[in-house]
Design an enzyme around this catalytic site. Structure first.
Site, PDB file in Angstrom:
ATOM      1  NE  ARG A 161      -2.902  -1.306   2.691  1.00 39.78           N
ATOM      2  CZ  ARG A 161      -3.758  -1.970   3.450  1.00 39.78           C
ATOM      3  NH1 ARG A 161      -4.915  -1.475   3.729  1.00 39.78           N
ATOM      4  NH2 ARG A 161      -3.447  -3.155   3.936  1.00 39.78           N
ATOM      5  CG  HIS A 181       9.242 -20.440   9.714  1.00 42.96           C
ATOM      6  ND1 HIS A 181       8.217 -19.889  10.414  1.00 42.96           N
ATOM      7  CD2 HIS A 181      10.332 -20.303  10.503  1.00 42.96           C
ATOM      8  CE1 HIS A 181       8.660 -19.441  11.573  1.00 42.96           C
ATOM      9  NE2 HIS A 181       9.957 -19.678  11.655  1.00 42.96           N
ATOM     10  CD  GLU A 206       9.283 -16.564  19.506  1.00 41.77           C
ATOM     11  OE1 GLU A 206       9.778 -16.035  18.506  1.00 41.77           O
ATOM     12  OE2 GLU A 206       8.066 -16.571  19.740  1.00 41.77           O
ATOM     13  CG  HIS A 257       5.789 -22.736  14.321  1.00 36.60           C
ATOM     14  ND1 HIS A 257       5.612 -22.834  12.969  1.00 36.60           N
ATOM     15  CD2 HIS A 257       5.907 -21.413  14.581  1.00 36.60           C
ATOM     16  CE1 HIS A 257       5.619 -21.618  12.432  1.00 36.60           C
ATOM     17  NE2 HIS A 257       5.786 -20.742  13.384  1.00 36.60           N
ATOM     18  CE  LYS A 281       5.527 -13.931  19.957  1.00 39.68           C
ATOM     19  NZ  LYS A 281       6.554 -14.557  19.126  1.00 39.68           N
TER      20      LYS A 281
HETATM   21  C1  BG6 Z   1       6.245 -17.133  13.611  1.00 44.33           C
HETATM   22  C2  BG6 Z   1       5.402 -16.520  14.693  1.00 44.33           C
HETATM   23  O1  BG6 Z   1       5.502 -18.069  12.894  1.00 44.33           O
HETATM   24  O2  BG6 Z   1       7.366 -17.772  14.179  1.00 44.33           O
HETATM   25  C3  BG6 Z   1       6.220 -15.549  15.523  1.00 44.33           C
HETATM   26  O3  BG6 Z   1       4.301 -15.843  14.114  1.00 44.33           O
HETATM   27  C4  BG6 Z   1       7.474 -16.209  16.037  1.00 44.33           C
HETATM   28  O4  BG6 Z   1       5.451 -15.033  16.604  1.00 44.33           O
HETATM   29  C5  BG6 Z   1       8.231 -16.905  14.907  1.00 44.33           C
HETATM   30  O5  BG6 Z   1       8.300 -15.216  16.640  1.00 44.33           O
HETATM   31  C6  BG6 Z   1       9.376 -17.740  15.446  1.00 44.33           C
HETATM   32  O6  BG6 Z   1      10.127 -18.218  14.388  1.00 44.33           O
HETATM   33  P1  BG6 Z   1      11.676 -18.559  14.573  1.00 44.33           P
HETATM   34  O7  BG6 Z   1      12.073 -19.157  13.265  1.00 44.33           O
HETATM   35  O8  BG6 Z   1      12.353 -17.250  14.862  1.00 44.33           O
HETATM   36  O9  BG6 Z   1      11.746 -19.511  15.712  1.00 44.33           O
END
Ligand code: BG6
Length: 493
Positions: free
Chosen positions: A51, A182, A220, A244, A344
């Protein structure tokens, strides 16, 4: 699975949400690193859609600055990378903007591209508009050829996931759809299968006869950054655990697949999810625990509490920490608790799968200074270091019967190895069209089925949430999930 050694096909790659958080944090750096490693196809044009008011030159300068700052990028690789980009300004809801994307894709560039990848690095709420508009503009055709990448979370519960899936199928064929998680691209995660199924030493131990319990931790140090808009509605269960951590659980628990092929592997993962014992409303408290960070110090730096993060609703009860216990009711795992936790602003970033083996019988050592023998562990670390090790007892050299723990280290990364990171590997898979590490809808559906009862229960408890200080290992009350008194969270790799 693809080894990515051959030439990749020419392709166009459109990034929705190019100016957003995910693109800046993960996507653009990963694509650049692929450029640096010479892994991108010779003919690959990017279209950044957003945007914000950029022209092509302004956008290229933005990407360049971002990569210089983040990765100290420079030289020919950076010049080649930014030159691949065009910028299309527009609103995701506006069909006219998609005509502009079409015109940009039709511009004569370096070469002929047979397929287009549409990457949805946007808020889940915006998926439907983009999916419909792509089809309306004719950009989902030819069917089967163009690809669409959808980020997690896929829906917010089982019903919304089904609705989203139906919508996708109305406009795209399954082979065009890449549901990305991922974590599936992380090196240790992929190595889990090799570790388990290529070693005669490991597989016989990997069951209820020898494993006392399994812990899956994704801790995290970071907070929610500028993502309150999304995170405050999602929370740790939807953001991390449903996807995850559940993916990690399936890989730890699954039976050997018949082949290293997308559907064979995904079939086995689904079987695990189907065997997870359903959690009744009455037993939610015994199976799940949630909490939210308050102000504290992480790595010596003072940080605000969740409630004070910009954009978070006043008195929000969104969880930033979740711990849960699951049982997999099959022959291999019956009675073995799987403890999952993620949070977190915890003490330090650390992700791992740790399997504690059963206690050895103590009888033999009863007359020695050893009062209790610590159990063995198998640890597969994902972050910050990728490594695997087993902890075993060995006798300390010298007189007397004293033991110490030794580590059998099965780390596989040498100092000079630069394997692909999670996003890099998965982006190559999308360009190539390999679904192995992407999520099939039945996996999403079954994972929602496991966590939905917990989420439903929590929606009835909207007036209070426990807290933990930022910089701690989370609330000690989460220990109430443990079946045995001698169980505790493993906070070190
Ligand atoms: C993401 C989440 O999918 O994964 C985030 O939305 C998170 O909140 C992140 O921080 C963590 O990914 P990684 O690869 O840094 O462990």
């Amino acid at each position: 699975m693809i080894d990515h050694e051959g030439d990749l096909p020419p392709c166009n790659f459109v990034i929705f949400g190019a100016t957003g958080n995910l693109a800046a944090l993960k996507l653009l750096p990963a694509l650049y690193r692929l450029e640096l490693a010479g892994r991108l196809p010779e003919v690959l044009n990017f279209v950044a859609f957003g945007r914000r008011d950029y022209d092509d030159a302004g956008w290229r300068a933005y990407v360049s600055d971002l990569l210089v700052e983040k990765l100290q990028a420079g030289g020919e690789a950076l010049a080649r990378f930014v030159a691949r980009f065009d910028y299309v300004r527009g609103d995701q809801d506006d069909p006219v903007a998609y005509e502009r994307i079409k015109q940009t894709l039709a511009k004569p560039k370096l070469g002929v591209c047979s397929h287009v990848v549409f990457y949805l690095a946007i808020k889940p709420d915006d998926f439907p508009a983009v999916i419909k508009n792509l089809d309306k503009a004719g950009l989902s055709r030819p069917r089967g050829l163009h690809r669409i990448v959808v980020e997690k979370p896929f829906g917010t519960d089982i019903e919304s996931a089904r609705v989203l899936n139906e919508l996708l199928h109305r406009h795209f064929e399954e082979k065009q759809i890449f549901r990305i998680d991922h974590y599936m691209g992380k090196e240790t995660v992929q190595n889990l299968m090799v570790f388990r199924f290529a070693n005669t030493l490991i597989e016989p131990l990997w069951n209820r006869n020898y494993i006392d319990h399994v812990q899956i931790t994704v801790a995290e140090g970071v907070g929610i950054g500028s993502r309150a808009d999304y995170y405050d509605k999602a929370g740790a269960m939807r953001d991390m655990l449903q996807n995850h951590l559940m993916q990690l659980l399936t890989l730890v628990a699954m039976e050997p697949p018949a082949a290293l092929e997308a559907d064979a592997i995904r079939d086995e993962k689904v079987k695990v999810l189907r065997c997870i014992r359903p959690i009744s409303q009455r037993s939610v408290h015994a199976h799940a625990y949630r909490a939210q960070y308050k102000a504290g110090a992480v790595g010596g730096v003072l940080v605000p509490g969740y409630q004070d993060e910009p954009g978070v609703e006043a008195n929000s009860v969104t969880e930033t920490y979740v711990a849960a216990k699951f049982y997999i009711d099959n022959w291999r795992w019956r009675g073995v608790p799987f403890y999952l936790r993620t949070g977190k602003r915890l003490k330090e970033p650390m992700s791992m799968v740790a399997l504690r083996l059963r206690h050895p019988p103590q009888q033999l050592f009863r007359e020695t200074p050893l009062e209790t023998l610590e159990p063995n562990w198998i640890v597969l670390s994902i972050q910050p270091n990728e490594c695997m090790h087993m902890e075993l007892h060995a006798k300390q050299p010298g007189l007397g019967m004293n033991t110490h723990m030794v580590r059998l280290n099965a780390s596989y990364r040498g100092a000079d190895d630069h394997p692909l990171d999670a996003y890099e590997a998965l982006l190559l898979d999308v360009i190539e069209g390999d679904h192995t590490l992407f999520i099939r809808f039945d996996e999403v559906e079954w994972a929602w089925r496991v966590v939905d009862p917990i989420l439903k229960y929590w929606t009835q408890e909207r007036d209070y949430i426990q807290t933990y200080p930022a910089g701690s290992w989370g609330p000690p009350e989460a220990n109430r999930l443990f079946d045995a008194e001698d169980t505790e969270w493993r906070n070190k790799i």
